[in-house]
Design an enzyme around this catalytic site. Sequence first.
Site, PDB file in Angstrom:
ATOM      1  N   LYS A 182       0.846  -1.209  -0.086  1.00 12.27           N
ATOM      2  CA  LYS A 182      -0.126   0.204  -0.128  1.00 12.27           C
ATOM      3  C   LYS A 182       0.967   1.137   0.094  1.00 12.27           C
ATOM      4  O   LYS A 182       1.665   1.194   0.818  1.00 12.27           O
ATOM      5  CB  LYS A 182      -1.172  -0.134   1.083  1.00 12.27           C
ATOM      6  CG  LYS A 182      -1.585   1.497   1.450  1.00 12.27           C
ATOM      7  CD  LYS A 182      -2.179   1.606   2.930  1.00 12.27           C
ATOM      8  CE  LYS A 182      -2.340   3.086   3.021  1.00 12.27           C
ATOM      9  NZ  LYS A 182      -2.408   4.275   1.941  1.00 12.27           N
ATOM     10  N   CYS A 218      13.307  12.192   5.535  1.00  7.96           N
ATOM     11  CA  CYS A 218      14.009  12.007   7.515  1.00  7.96           C
ATOM     12  C   CYS A 218      14.799  12.093   8.133  1.00  7.96           C
ATOM     13  O   CYS A 218      14.648  12.086   8.930  1.00  7.96           O
ATOM     14  CB  CYS A 218      12.575  10.608   7.200  1.00  7.96           C
ATOM     15  SG  CYS A 218      14.059   9.090   6.993  1.00  7.96           S
ATOM     16  N   GLN A 258       1.043  19.625   3.673  1.00  8.35           N
ATOM     17  CA  GLN A 258       1.965  19.151   3.764  1.00  8.35           C
ATOM     18  C   GLN A 258       1.976  21.280   3.929  1.00  8.35           C
ATOM     19  O   GLN A 258       2.952  21.690   4.850  1.00  8.35           O
ATOM     20  CB  GLN A 258       2.593  18.650   2.945  1.00  8.35           C
ATOM     21  CG  GLN A 258       4.214  18.079   3.977  1.00  8.35           C
ATOM     22  CD  GLN A 258       4.435  17.847   5.097  1.00  8.35           C
ATOM     23  OE1 GLN A 258       3.389  17.363   4.868  1.00  8.35           O
ATOM     24  NE2 GLN A 258       5.387  18.469   5.938  1.00  8.35           N
ATOM     25  N   GLU A 263       9.567   2.765  10.828  1.00  5.94           N
ATOM     26  CA  GLU A 263      10.841   3.922  11.268  1.00  5.94           C
ATOM     27  C   GLU A 263       9.959   5.275  10.671  1.00  5.94           C
ATOM     28  O   GLU A 263       8.803   5.515   9.581  1.00  5.94           O
ATOM     29  CB  GLU A 263      11.001   4.050   8.968  1.00  5.94           C
ATOM     30  CG  GLU A 263      12.885   4.820   9.708  1.00  5.94           C
ATOM     31  CD  GLU A 263      12.578   5.972   8.899  1.00  5.94           C
ATOM     32  OE1 GLU A 263      12.587   6.956   9.606  1.00  5.94           O
ATOM     33  OE2 GLU A 263      12.200   6.376   7.916  1.00  5.94           O
ATOM     34  N   GLU A 275       9.064  17.776  14.351  1.00  9.33           N
ATOM     35  CA  GLU A 275       9.331  17.323  12.969  1.00  9.33           C
ATOM     36  C   GLU A 275       8.280  17.769  12.211  1.00  9.33           C
ATOM     37  O   GLU A 275       6.951  17.624  12.000  1.00  9.33           O
ATOM     38  CB  GLU A 275       9.326  15.540  12.174  1.00  9.33           C
ATOM     39  CG  GLU A 275       9.690  15.196  10.587  1.00  9.33           C
ATOM     40  CD  GLU A 275       9.587  13.543  11.258  1.00  9.33           C
ATOM     41  OE1 GLU A 275      10.854  13.370  10.105  1.00  9.33           O
ATOM     42  OE2 GLU A 275       8.484  13.496  11.193  1.00  9.33           O
ATOM     43  N   GLY A 317       6.734   6.202   7.897  1.00  9.88           N
ATOM     44  CA  GLY A 317       6.363   7.259   8.125  1.00  9.88           C
ATOM     45  C   GLY A 317       5.704   8.007   9.129  1.00  9.88           C
ATOM     46  O   GLY A 317       6.665   7.925   9.925  1.00  9.88           O
ATOM     47  N   SER A 318       5.145   8.786   9.865  1.00  7.10           N
ATOM     48  CA  SER A 318       5.152   9.635  10.848  1.00  7.10           C
ATOM     49  C   SER A 318       4.845   8.110  11.611  1.00  7.10           C
ATOM     50  O   SER A 318       4.540   7.967  12.158  1.00  7.10           O
ATOM     51  CB  SER A 318       3.793  10.145  10.804  1.00  7.10           C
ATOM     52  OG  SER A 318       2.607   9.504  11.209  1.00  7.10           O
ATOM     53  N   GLY A 324       2.754   5.020  13.164  1.00  5.05           N
ATOM     54  CA  GLY A 324       3.569   3.999  13.837  1.00  5.05           C
ATOM     55  C   GLY A 324       3.308   3.371  14.241  1.00  5.05           C
ATOM     56  O   GLY A 324       3.436   2.126  15.055  1.00  5.05           O
ATOM     57  N   GLN A 353       3.211   9.038  14.629  1.00  6.59           N
ATOM     58  CA  GLN A 353       1.931   8.528  15.390  1.00  6.59           C
ATOM     59  C   GLN A 353       1.709   7.645  14.650  1.00  6.59           C
ATOM     60  O   GLN A 353       0.759   6.546  15.586  1.00  6.59           O
ATOM     61  CB  GLN A 353       1.376   9.989  15.206  1.00  6.59           C
ATOM     62  CG  GLN A 353      -0.541   9.929  15.577  1.00  6.59           C
ATOM     63  CD  GLN A 353      -1.138  10.736  15.682  1.00  6.59           C
ATOM     64  OE1 GLN A 353      -0.990  12.041  14.962  1.00  6.59           O
ATOM     65  NE2 GLN A 353      -2.614  11.184  15.897  1.00  6.59           N
TER      66      GLN A 353
END
Length: 461
Positions: free
Chosen positions: A153, A262, A309, A228, A363, A206-207, A211, A209
């Site tokens: 996905k 990242c 973003q 990650e 971040e 991804g983020s 993750g 939260q």
Amino acid sequence: DSINPADKNDVVGKVQQSSIEDLDKSVAAAKQAKKNWKKLGAPARGNYLHIVADILEANLNEIAESMTREMGKTLPEAKGETARGVAILRYYAGEGMRKTGDVIPSTDPEAMMFTTRAPLGVVGVITPWNFPVAIPIWKIAPALVYGNTVVFKPATETAVTAAKVVECFEKAGLPNGVLNFITGSGSVIGQGIIDHEDIDAITFTGSEQTGRLVGQGAFARGAKYQLEMGGKNPVIVAEDADLDKAVDGTISGGLRSTGQKCTATSRVIIHEAVYDEFKAKLLERVKEIKIGSGLEDGIWMGPCASKSQLDTVMHYIQKGKEEGATLLYGGETPDDKELENGFYITPAVFEGVSSEMMIAQEEIFGPVLALIKVDSFEKAIELANDTKYGLSASIYTKNISKMLAFMEDIDAGLVRINAESAGVELQAPFGGMKSSSSGSREQGEAAKEFYTAIKTVFVKG
């Protein structure tokens, strides 16, 4: 619609909002295919990756252009990322011919004992929008060569580019069910992958939260997971640094890809003895950056990848001002009629930043640099570690003792000396400490540790 962030009137393509029923079909196909794929053998699986690499390389320009249109990074960067995808495929194709275990002495002289590795089964792959070619490939390629089947996905924002990558696998003749491509929302398809009992492992980038939700869901049902989740990466500029190199590395590490990496530099910790000179050189260079559509020649920085973003970046810039930091330059919508249909922002440079400020802790994922002045190397290390993240860190110094101390004391999974914080070689392990990762590593031989399980075999006649 997948929208070009450089021109919101340009629709790159249509993305299907798949259902749980679609996901169930994908997982069932992967489960059905995993036995034959495993028994095919690693050399044959590696041969498929060789073919995919050749097809991806032949379509490099088309896929890179799609990437630039879909997420905004400049065309040279997109071509570089696609070429990296080719190299990753060839690296893991070679893994099909490498050893899978070791012979271990047994206390029984009449027995033989050795280890081998077994695939996990069906692996769910969930990837972000900022590297829509490299990140999917560095997850899918090792998963496949080590004998797993995949349900993939991608982020919806770059699903058209991801589809072009998957098409290369299809053209290579990969058996049905081995790689399954599904698009849709995170709340439906992403959550469905987390919860699906027939998915044996999940790898996610991804983020933080999201993750954490992936990790909690996978752990609750006993699935293996790999996360990650980003960083707040510092660069330290020591009093003896080559300032021109430090400025080059800070700009490249912090502002390329519009800061949407990242491993991007976001905190610049500078010794007071060279602070003013470094700041002057940095601002001079930042002001020269040419902003525009990544498809145009001479453009150095493209737009943010989406309206949301851009809004996030603007929110953090406002917070920086409210908390008392001084905005030295940028952080505004460019005053250019040709850019009004894109999600553009000028690169922002703050000073007077203290470590407790939001722009020094969270971040941002955008072109924002926070300058922090210190009076000692020890204070620089302390502030560099003063964050919940620990992905990447960099230092510029000519002093061997400082280099060694930095290697030892910095809390980061990727340590770079006299080089920018952003930059990972495909053959080396990649991952962070603290809240940046779940502990396991991606890329290189380290990928084997996640995508396989060790099986110990004892044989006696």
